[in-house]
Design an enzyme around this catalytic site. Sequence first.
Site, PDB file in Angstrom:
ATOM      1  N   SER A 198     -71.857  16.775 -17.295  1.00 18.96           N
ATOM      2  CA  SER A 198     -72.263  18.131 -16.920  1.00 18.96           C
ATOM      3  C   SER A 198     -73.245  18.764 -17.903  1.00 18.96           C
ATOM      4  CB  SER A 198     -71.031  19.035 -16.728  1.00 18.96           C
ATOM      5  OG  SER A 198     -70.253  18.572 -15.635  1.00 18.96           O
TER       6      SER A 198
ATOM      7  N   GLY B 241     -69.882  15.319 -13.598  1.00 11.30           N
ATOM      8  CA  GLY B 241     -70.118  15.838 -12.257  1.00 11.30           C
ATOM      9  C   GLY B 241     -69.220  16.995 -11.864  1.00 11.30           C
TER      10      GLY B 241
ATOM     11  N   ASN C  54     -79.416   9.213 -15.680  1.00 14.98           N
ATOM     12  CA  ASN C  54     -78.678   8.311 -14.791  1.00 14.98           C
ATOM     13  C   ASN C  54     -78.761   8.867 -13.370  1.00 14.98           C
ATOM     14  OD1 ASN C  54     -76.854   6.706 -13.466  1.00 14.98           O
ATOM     15  ND2 ASN C  54     -75.056   7.434 -14.595  1.00 14.98           N
TER      16      ASN C  54
ATOM     17  N   LYS D  77     -77.797   7.479 -10.721  1.00 15.49           N
ATOM     18  CA  LYS D  77     -76.649   7.030  -9.906  1.00 15.49           C
ATOM     19  C   LYS D  77     -77.113   6.591  -8.516  1.00 15.49           C
ATOM     20  CE  LYS D  77     -73.698  10.066 -12.596  1.00 15.49           C
ATOM     21  NZ  LYS D  77     -72.438  10.745 -12.732  1.00 15.49           N
TER      22      LYS D  77
ATOM     23  N   HIS E 295     -69.873   2.462 -17.352  1.00 16.78           N
ATOM     24  CA  HIS E 295     -69.874   3.853 -16.904  1.00 16.78           C
ATOM     25  C   HIS E 295     -68.548   4.141 -16.201  1.00 16.78           C
ATOM     26  CE1 HIS E 295     -70.737   7.460 -14.622  1.00 16.78           C
ATOM     27  NE2 HIS E 295     -71.660   7.703 -15.536  1.00 16.78           N
TER      28      HIS E 295
ATOM     29  N   GLU F 225     -68.602  10.013 -22.754  1.00 17.99           N
ATOM     30  CA  GLU F 225     -68.573  10.799 -21.533  1.00 17.99           C
ATOM     31  C   GLU F 225     -67.130  11.014 -21.086  1.00 17.99           C
ATOM     32  OE1 GLU F 225     -72.457  10.389 -19.179  1.00 17.99           O
ATOM     33  OE2 GLU F 225     -71.268   8.624 -18.703  1.00 17.99           O
TER      34      GLU F 225
ATOM     35  N   GLU G 145     -67.773   5.599 -13.592  1.00 17.66           N
ATOM     36  CA  GLU G 145     -67.728   5.344 -12.145  1.00 17.66           C
ATOM     37  C   GLU G 145     -67.563   3.851 -11.864  1.00 17.66           C
ATOM     38  OE1 GLU G 145     -71.227   7.658 -11.349  1.00 17.66           O
ATOM     39  OE2 GLU G 145     -70.073   9.427 -11.932  1.00 17.66           O
TER      40      GLU G 145
END
Length: 246
Positions: free
Chosen positions: A206, A170, A7, A9, A93, A164, A95
Amino acid sequence: MKYIFANWKMYLDFDESNILMNRLLQNDFDGDSLTMAIFPTTLAFTEIEKATQDTLWNVGAQNVAWVEKGAYTGAISAHMFASAGAKYALVGHSERRYVFGEKDEDVRKKVEACLEVGITPVICVGETKEDYADDKRQYRIKKQLLAVFDGLETKGKEIVIAYEPVWAIGTGDAATPADAEDVIGWIKSELEAFTKQEIPVLYGGSVDKKNVVSYIEQDSIDGVLVGHVSTQYDEFVDLIREIEKQ
Ligand code: PGA
């Protein structure tokens, strides 16, 4: 078969995306044991789709709109991504959920739109730090799964789930492999209640070249969804090689 999904992003611009893809294509990876996909910026989607044709790389959308066409400024539909060659799409996702305010019901509509046009949705689920602290991990994930799968016709359709934990994305603070294995084993048992088919479940948050094997070697974990590290050529190639050694 192990899944490695990258991904990208909003980390790489048009040129950077094409350069990285071309470098990745110089490598001979083991297509028999790996299912690989890049989720690039939409700006570079068609370039990368062309560059990866007849290779072991697949391309996916980072996000889709569920309506086919119309007055939706700035949106790109699952239908349009399918016509541009998308095999996968990330849906829900964290985000998208927590930065852009997507709701469980939106995720459901996006999954339906993907299935309708033959895109495999990669449905992301996971608890926030607050959920975790309040002992609401299972509650959160169950709610997310229920919103997508309750009454959904999945027969003959390919679906992938990515677990996730939001606190691991991150942050460098990855879930321990044993913890990820526990949650993913539980997710698989929940999925059985909704569908009688095998749905692969990936871990994301991560993941790097040092910890990737500890996830991959777990019984229930079918692969990894890699964010930041997948945008760094050397690190990402090393990560793939680590999986190939297994
Ligand atoms: P990360 O992101 O690898 O940078 O933690 C994972 C993801 O959001 O898919």
